[in-house]
Design a protein around this motif. Structure first.
Motif, PDB file in Angstrom:
ATOM      1  N   ASP A 109      -7.557  93.679  15.766  1.00  0.00           N
ATOM      2  CA  ASP A 109      -6.870  94.950  15.539  1.00  0.00           C
ATOM      3  C   ASP A 109      -7.620  96.027  16.296  1.00  0.00           C
ATOM      4  O   ASP A 109      -8.731  96.416  15.904  1.00  0.00           O
ATOM      5  CB  ASP A 109      -6.802  95.303  14.047  1.00  0.00           C
ATOM      6  N   GLY A 110      -7.043  96.504  17.392  1.00  0.00           N
ATOM      7  CA  GLY A 110      -7.646  97.580  18.159  1.00  0.00           C
ATOM      8  C   GLY A 110      -6.968  98.901  17.870  1.00  0.00           C
ATOM      9  O   GLY A 110      -6.157  99.024  16.951  1.00  0.00           O
ATOM     10  N   ARG A 111      -7.276  99.904  18.658  1.00  0.00           N
ATOM     11  CA  ARG A 111      -6.690 101.221  18.439  1.00  0.00           C
ATOM     12  C   ARG A 111      -5.202 101.253  18.744  1.00  0.00           C
ATOM     13  O   ARG A 111      -4.445 101.969  18.097  1.00  0.00           O
ATOM     14  CB  ARG A 111      -7.430 102.266  19.280  1.00  0.00           C
ATOM     15  N   SER A 112      -4.774 100.475  19.739  1.00  0.00           N
ATOM     16  CA  SER A 112      -3.357 100.484  20.093  1.00  0.00           C
ATOM     17  C   SER A 112      -2.759  99.092  20.214  1.00  0.00           C
ATOM     18  O   SER A 112      -1.541  98.957  20.355  1.00  0.00           O
ATOM     19  CB  SER A 112      -3.149 101.225  21.420  1.00  0.00           C
ATOM     20  N   MET A 113      -3.583  98.042  20.148  1.00  0.00           N
ATOM     21  CA  MET A 113      -3.085  96.683  20.312  1.00  0.00           C
ATOM     22  C   MET A 113      -3.639  95.777  19.228  1.00  0.00           C
ATOM     23  O   MET A 113      -4.769  95.976  18.760  1.00  0.00           O
ATOM     24  CB  MET A 113      -3.431  96.126  21.698  1.00  0.00           C
ATOM     25  N   SER A 114      -2.839  94.807  18.841  1.00  0.00           N
ATOM     26  CA  SER A 114      -3.255  93.822  17.847  1.00  0.00           C
ATOM     27  C   SER A 114      -2.807  92.441  18.288  1.00  0.00           C
ATOM     28  O   SER A 114      -1.818  92.298  19.015  1.00  0.00           O
ATOM     29  CB  SER A 114      -2.651  94.142  16.475  1.00  0.00           C
ATOM     30  N   VAL A 115      -3.541  91.427  17.829  1.00  0.00           N
ATOM     31  CA  VAL A 115      -3.225  90.038  18.155  1.00  0.00           C
ATOM     32  C   VAL A 115      -3.266  89.226  16.862  1.00  0.00           C
ATOM     33  O   VAL A 115      -4.171  89.393  16.039  1.00  0.00           O
ATOM     34  CB  VAL A 115      -4.216  89.446  19.176  1.00  0.00           C
ATOM     35  N   ARG A 116      -2.287  88.337  16.715  1.00  0.00           N
ATOM     36  CA  ARG A 116      -2.223  87.452  15.562  1.00  0.00           C
ATOM     37  C   ARG A 116      -2.101  86.006  16.030  1.00  0.00           C
ATOM     38  O   ARG A 116      -1.366  85.706  16.979  1.00  0.00           O
ATOM     39  CB  ARG A 116      -1.015  87.791  14.681  1.00  0.00           C
ATOM     40  N   HIS A 117      -2.823  85.126  15.360  1.00  0.00           N
ATOM     41  CA  HIS A 117      -2.664  83.691  15.570  1.00  0.00           C
ATOM     42  C   HIS A 117      -1.856  83.157  14.392  1.00  0.00           C
ATOM     43  O   HIS A 117      -2.183  83.421  13.227  1.00  0.00           O
ATOM     44  CB  HIS A 117      -4.020  82.986  15.641  1.00  0.00           C
ATOM     45  N   THR A 131       0.594  82.578  19.447  1.00  0.00           N
ATOM     46  CA  THR A 131      -0.150  83.829  19.562  1.00  0.00           C
ATOM     47  C   THR A 131       0.869  84.947  19.749  1.00  0.00           C
ATOM     48  O   THR A 131       1.711  84.884  20.653  1.00  0.00           O
ATOM     49  CB  THR A 131      -1.117  83.800  20.759  1.00  0.00           C
ATOM     50  N   VAL A 132       0.802  85.933  18.877  1.00  0.00           N
ATOM     51  CA  VAL A 132       1.725  87.069  18.918  1.00  0.00           C
ATOM     52  C   VAL A 132       0.907  88.329  19.167  1.00  0.00           C
ATOM     53  O   VAL A 132      -0.052  88.604  18.439  1.00  0.00           O
ATOM     54  CB  VAL A 132       2.518  87.206  17.603  1.00  0.00           C
ATOM     55  N   SER A 133       1.279  89.078  20.194  1.00  0.00           N
ATOM     56  CA  SER A 133       0.550  90.292  20.565  1.00  0.00           C
ATOM     57  C   SER A 133       1.435  91.513  20.346  1.00  0.00           C
ATOM     58  O   SER A 133       2.645  91.468  20.578  1.00  0.00           O
ATOM     59  CB  SER A 133       0.104  90.234  22.029  1.00  0.00           C
ATOM     60  N   PHE A 134       0.808  92.607  19.918  1.00  0.00           N
ATOM     61  CA  PHE A 134       1.504  93.847  19.606  1.00  0.00           C
ATOM     62  C   PHE A 134       0.818  95.007  20.319  1.00  0.00           C
ATOM     63  O   PHE A 134      -0.389  94.965  20.580  1.00  0.00           O
ATOM     64  CB  PHE A 134       1.463  94.140  18.100  1.00  0.00           C
ATOM     65  N   ASP A 135       1.588  96.061  20.589  1.00  0.00           N
ATOM     66  CA  ASP A 135       0.975  97.313  21.017  1.00  0.00           C
ATOM     67  C   ASP A 135       1.788  98.487  20.474  1.00  0.00           C
ATOM     68  O   ASP A 135       2.836  98.308  19.857  1.00  0.00           O
ATOM     69  CB  ASP A 135       0.801  97.386  22.534  1.00  0.00           C
ATOM     70  N   ALA A 136       1.264  99.683  20.697  1.00  0.00           N
ATOM     71  CA  ALA A 136       1.900 100.887  20.183  1.00  0.00           C
ATOM     72  C   ALA A 136       3.085 101.326  21.033  1.00  0.00           C
ATOM     73  O   ALA A 136       3.781 102.277  20.691  1.00  0.00           O
ATOM     74  CB  ALA A 136       0.876 102.022  20.093  1.00  0.00           C
ATOM     75  N   ASN A 137       3.312 100.641  22.154  1.00  0.00           N
ATOM     76  CA  ASN A 137       4.458 100.898  23.022  1.00  0.00           C
ATOM     77  C   ASN A 137       4.517 102.358  23.461  1.00  0.00           C
ATOM     78  O   ASN A 137       5.550 103.031  23.337  1.00  0.00           O
ATOM     79  CB  ASN A 137       5.755 100.512  22.310  1.00  0.00           C
ATOM     80  N   ALA A 138       3.388 102.836  23.961  1.00  0.00           N
ATOM     81  CA  ALA A 138       3.331 104.234  24.415  1.00  0.00           C
ATOM     82  C   ALA A 138       4.285 104.448  25.583  1.00  0.00           C
ATOM     83  O   ALA A 138       4.498 103.567  26.416  1.00  0.00           O
ATOM     84  CB  ALA A 138       1.903 104.581  24.844  1.00  0.00           C
ATOM     85  N   GLU A 139       4.875 105.640  25.650  1.00  0.00           N
ATOM     86  CA  GLU A 139       5.806 105.952  26.733  1.00  0.00           C
ATOM     87  C   GLU A 139       5.067 106.008  28.068  1.00  0.00           C
ATOM     88  O   GLU A 139       3.942 106.467  28.149  1.00  0.00           O
ATOM     89  CB  GLU A 139       6.496 107.284  26.457  1.00  0.00           C
ATOM     90  N   SER A 140       5.746 105.499  29.101  1.00  0.00           N
ATOM     91  CA  SER A 140       5.154 105.515  30.433  1.00  0.00           C
ATOM     92  C   SER A 140       6.286 105.534  31.450  1.00  0.00           C
ATOM     93  O   SER A 140       7.465 105.416  31.105  1.00  0.00           O
ATOM     94  CB  SER A 140       4.257 104.291  30.650  1.00  0.00           C
ATOM     95  N   THR A 141       5.928 105.669  32.712  1.00  0.00           N
ATOM     96  CA  THR A 141       6.924 105.633  33.768  1.00  0.00           C
ATOM     97  C   THR A 141       7.603 104.272  33.794  1.00  0.00           C
ATOM     98  O   THR A 141       6.946 103.230  33.760  1.00  0.00           O
ATOM     99  CB  THR A 141       6.262 105.905  35.130  1.00  0.00           C
ATOM    100  N   ASP A 142       8.931 104.270  33.848  1.00  0.00           N
ATOM    101  CA  ASP A 142       9.704 103.040  33.790  1.00  0.00           C
ATOM    102  C   ASP A 142       9.952 102.530  35.207  1.00  0.00           C
ATOM    103  O   ASP A 142      10.700 103.139  35.972  1.00  0.00           O
ATOM    104  CB  ASP A 142      11.040 103.318  33.084  1.00  0.00           C
ATOM    105  N   VAL A 143       9.290 101.417  35.550  1.00  0.00           N
ATOM    106  CA  VAL A 143       9.485 100.849  36.878  1.00  0.00           C
ATOM    107  C   VAL A 143      10.066  99.445  36.794  1.00  0.00           C
ATOM    108  O   VAL A 143      10.184  98.770  37.800  1.00  0.00           O
ATOM    109  CB  VAL A 143       8.153 100.802  37.671  1.00  0.00           C
ATOM    110  N   GLY A 144      10.451  99.011  35.598  1.00  0.00           N
ATOM    111  CA  GLY A 144      10.919  97.641  35.423  1.00  0.00           C
ATOM    112  C   GLY A 144      12.421  97.512  35.410  1.00  0.00           C
ATOM    113  O   GLY A 144      12.968  96.712  34.656  1.00  0.00           O
ATOM    114  N   THR A 145      13.129  98.298  36.194  1.00  0.00           N
ATOM    115  CA  THR A 145      14.586  98.226  36.190  1.00  0.00           C
ATOM    116  C   THR A 145      15.076  97.141  37.135  1.00  0.00           C
ATOM    117  O   THR A 145      14.378  96.726  38.058  1.00  0.00           O
ATOM    118  CB  THR A 145      15.199  99.579  36.598  1.00  0.00           C
TER     119      THR A 145
END
Length: 326
Positions: A109-117, A131-145
Motif C-alpha cells: 500500500d503506497g501513497r497512490s498505488m496498491s498491489v494485492r496477491h 496479482t491485482v494492481s491499483f492506483d489513484a488514476n490521477a488525471e494526465s494528458t490523454d495520448v492513448g486514443t
C-alpha cells in the motif's frame, strides 16, 4: 435461479436486443443479475471471502468469472482505488457446483498505488493465483486514443445468430448460447470457430456491452470488463492456427490471462474488442487484444496464453470450453 425462457427456433438474432422484451433479452438480463451476485464477495474473515459460480455454460468454471472475482475481492481491500491491471494464472479445474474461497494478501500500500496477491481456492486447492494492481488514476494528458471502429455495432448480428445457424454437429452445443446466454450483448461479423467459422489469418473484432445501464462506480465497471475480456480469445487462437485445428479434434485451454485498464470504463456502452494471435509455438499460442470505446479511446489491453492440444477422444464434444481454465 430458474433457467431463462428458451428462445424459439425462428428468433431474429440480427436485430436489436435492448428493449426487445425477447426471450434472449430476458435471459441475458437474468444472467447479468446472477453475475452481480457471483462478483459480490462475501467476507468470511480478515481479507478472506467466499463466492459462488455462474450457471454452467462451458462444462467448467469460466475463466473470465475467476479473473473478475479476483479483481472484485482485491478491490474490497483497496478502498476507492481503481484497478489498472490483473495478471492471473490458471492452475487446475474447479467444480462449478461448489463455492470458492478467495484469500487476499495486501502485498503493498503506497501513497497512490496498491498491489494485492489473490488466491482462489476450492477444497483447499488453488485454482487461480492473481496479482491485482491499483492506483489513484490521477488525471494526465490523454495520448492513448485510437481510431473509432468504422463498423457500427448494430449493423452486425448477435453472437446468437451464428449459434442458431451453426452446422448440424455444433447446433446442439450452440443452443447453450441462446438458451443460457452470457450476461453480455456481443455482436460479430463472422461465425467463431466453435460455431462453424473458418480458420483465417489476421485480426478479428467483435463488439460487446452490458445488456442494460448499470448504475455503479468505476471499480464495478472495471470488474465487469475484466469478466468480458476473456471471451473468444481461445477461439481466436484456433482461428489463426497455422495447422488445421478445430473443437472436434483439439482442445483449447487458457493458461494465463492479463488485462491492463488504461482509463475508467463505462461498460454499459459499446466497446470494440480486436484480437490477434501474436505467436504459435508448439502447443502454445499467445493472443493480444485491444478494447476501444465508441469515442475511439483505447480503454484496455489484454494478453492470453492458450494451450492447444489434440483431444484424446476425438468423438467427445470438446467444444464450448471457450475461456475456460486448464
Amino acid at each position: 435461479m430458474s433457467s431463462p425462457p428458451e428462445a424459439t427456433a425462428q428468433s431474429d438474432f440480427s436485430g436489436p436486443l435492448r428493449g426487445s422484451d425477447s426471450p434472449l433479452e430476458r435471459g441475458t438480463l437474468g444472467a447479468l443479475d446472477e453475475l452481480h451476485g457471483v462478483l459480490t464477495p462475501q467476507p468470511v474473515g480478515a481479507d478472506r471471502f467466499r463466492v459462488g459460480n455462474e450457471a454452467v455454460r462451458f462444462g467448467r468454471i469460466f475463466g473470465g468469472q475467476l479473473v473478475a472475482q479476483a479483481m472484485a475481492a482485491a478491490a474490497a481491500t483497496a478502498a476507492e482505488l481503481i484497478p489498472h491491471s490483473v495478471h492471473a494464472s490458471f492452475l487446475r479445474l474447479g467444480d462449478f457446483t461448489a463455492p470458492l474461497d478467495i484469500i487476499v494478501e495486501r502485498t503493498r500500500d503506497g501513497r497512490s498505488m496498491s498491489v494485492r496477491h489473490v488466491v482462489i481456492e476450492q477444497d483447499g486447492k488453488a485454482l487461480v493465483t492473481a496479482t491485482v494492481s491499483f492506483d489513484a488514476n490521477a488525471e494526465s494528458t490523454d495520448v492513448g486514443t485510437a481510431a473509432a471502429p468504422a463498423t457500427a455495432p448494430e449493423s452486425l448480428p448477435l453472437l446468437q445468430h451464428w449459434a442458431q445457424h451453426a452446422p448440424a454437429g455444433l447446433a446442439g452445443p450452440g443452443r447453450t448460447w441462446i438458451d443460457r446466454p452470457p450476461p453480455l450483448e456481443m455482436r460479430i461479423g463472422e461465425a467463431p470457430i466453435f460455431l462453424g467459422g473458418a480458420q483465417a489469418p489476421g485480426q478479428r473484432t467483435h463488439w460487446m456491452r452490458l445488456p442494460r445501464t448499470v448504475d455503479a462506480g468505476p471499480q464495478a465497471h472495471a470488474v465487469l470488463l475484466a469478466y468480458a475480456s476473456d471471451y473468444l480469445l481461445v477461439d481466436m487462437a484456433l482461428r489463426s492456427h497455422p495447422q488445421r485445428v478445430g473443437y472436434a479434434t483439439h482442445r483449447g485451454l487458457t493458461l494465463d490471462h492479463t488485462i491492463w485498464l488504461h482509463r475508467p470504463v463505462q461498460f454499459d456502452q459499446w466497446h470494440s474488442y480486436s484480437q490477434q494471435t501474436i505467436a504459435v509455438v508448439g502447443h502454445r499460442a499467445l493472443v493480444h487484444g485491444a478494447i476501444v470505446d465508441v469515442a475511439g479511446r483505447h480503454v484496455a489491453s489484454t494478453a492470453q496464453e492458450v494451450l492447444i492440444r489434440p483431444t484424446t477422444n476425438p468423438t467427445a464434444p470438446s467444444g464450448f470450453k471457450e475461456g475456460s481454465q486448464q
